[in-house]
Design a protein around this motif. Structure first.
Motif, PDB file in Angstrom:
ATOM      1  N   TYR A  23      16.818 -17.877  13.613  1.00 44.43           N
ATOM      2  CA  TYR A  23      17.143 -19.176  14.201  1.00 44.43           C
ATOM      3  C   TYR A  23      18.188 -18.997  15.291  1.00 44.43           C
ATOM      4  O   TYR A  23      19.123 -18.216  15.150  1.00 44.43           O
ATOM      5  N   THR A  63      16.388 -23.486  16.529  1.00 41.36           N
ATOM      6  CA  THR A  63      14.949 -23.264  16.612  1.00 41.36           C
ATOM      7  C   THR A  63      14.615 -21.823  16.264  1.00 41.36           C
ATOM      8  O   THR A  63      15.446 -20.925  16.411  1.00 41.36           O
ATOM      9  N   ASN A  70       9.773 -23.599  14.508  1.00 43.50           N
ATOM     10  CA  ASN A  70      10.488 -24.250  13.413  1.00 43.50           C
ATOM     11  C   ASN A  70      11.747 -24.856  14.008  1.00 43.50           C
ATOM     12  O   ASN A  70      12.499 -24.179  14.710  1.00 43.50           O
ATOM     13  N   TYR A  71      11.958 -26.127  13.748  1.00 50.78           N
ATOM     14  CA  TYR A  71      13.175 -26.825  14.172  1.00 50.78           C
ATOM     15  C   TYR A  71      13.988 -27.123  12.923  1.00 50.78           C
ATOM     16  O   TYR A  71      13.505 -27.789  12.016  1.00 50.78           O
ATOM     17  N   LYS A  72      15.209 -26.643  12.878  1.00 48.43           N
ATOM     18  CA  LYS A  72      16.122 -26.931  11.772  1.00 48.43           C
ATOM     19  C   LYS A  72      17.241 -27.789  12.356  1.00 48.43           C
ATOM     20  O   LYS A  72      17.857 -27.407  13.359  1.00 48.43           O
ATOM     21  N   THR A  74      19.937 -31.669  11.679  1.00 45.13           N
ATOM     22  CA  THR A  74      20.440 -32.777  10.872  1.00 45.13           C
ATOM     23  C   THR A  74      20.222 -34.054  11.654  1.00 45.13           C
ATOM     24  O   THR A  74      20.517 -34.110  12.848  1.00 45.13           O
ATOM     25  N   ASP A  92      19.321 -33.108   6.291  1.00 45.54           N
ATOM     26  CA  ASP A  92      19.120 -31.763   6.823  1.00 45.54           C
ATOM     27  C   ASP A  92      17.664 -31.413   6.550  1.00 45.54           C
ATOM     28  O   ASP A  92      17.213 -31.499   5.404  1.00 45.54           O
ATOM     29  N   THR A  94      13.853 -29.188   8.088  1.00 41.53           N
ATOM     30  CA  THR A  94      13.158 -28.239   8.951  1.00 41.53           C
ATOM     31  C   THR A  94      11.766 -28.797   9.204  1.00 41.53           C
ATOM     32  O   THR A  94      11.087 -29.230   8.270  1.00 41.53           O
ATOM     33  N   PRO A 110      13.623 -32.057   2.512  1.00 40.12           N
ATOM     34  CA  PRO A 110      14.874 -32.398   3.216  1.00 40.12           C
ATOM     35  C   PRO A 110      15.980 -32.749   2.226  1.00 40.12           C
ATOM     36  O   PRO A 110      15.722 -33.302   1.158  1.00 40.12           O
TER      37      PRO A 110
END
Length: 119
Positions: A23, A63, A70-72, A74, A92, A94, A110
């Motif tokens: 990430y 990312t 994948n987007y992580k 909040t 939070d 993904t 989440p």
């Protein structure tokens, strides 16, 4: 001196190898904000509050390039219930996005709770 330089170079190359595929911090784009709004609409089963989930802010965006992205991140939400009560929640999560196949899904569960910035 040459040995020290060689050791420093080796450590630098090794540290870069660990970063590849991991990430990375990212900046929000228009495409990402569309994904964040989509995510806000998916959160009612995770926040514990039924009602309209409105996106307020996005924080901690990271990312990871895989076979898509994948987007992580909040998200901070303002939730309006059918009884016109308002709750602040943070989640939070993904999200995996693969635009060329129209695939978009929440990865895992989440973690949502009361927003730490609002009572």
């Amino acid at each position: 001196m040459f040995k020290l330089l060689a050791i420093c170079f080796t450590l630098f190359v090794a540290s870069q190898a660990f970063a590849v595929g991991g990430y990375q911090p990212a900046t929000a784009t228009d495409e990402f904000m569309s994904l964040a709004r989509w995510s806000a609409n998916q959160m009612s089963s995770y926040t514990g509050v039924l009602g309209q989930h409105n996106l307020m802010t996005v924080r901690n965006l990271m990312t990871q390039v895989v076979n898509g992205i994948n987007y992580k991140f909040t998200i901070d939400l303002l939730v309006q219930t059918p009884e016109n009560q308002y709750f602040f929640r943070s989640c939070d999560l993904t999200v995996f996005d693969q635009p060329w196949t129209n695939t978009r899904e929440i990865v895992g569960t989440p973690k949502c709770g009361a927003n730490p910035y609002y009572p």
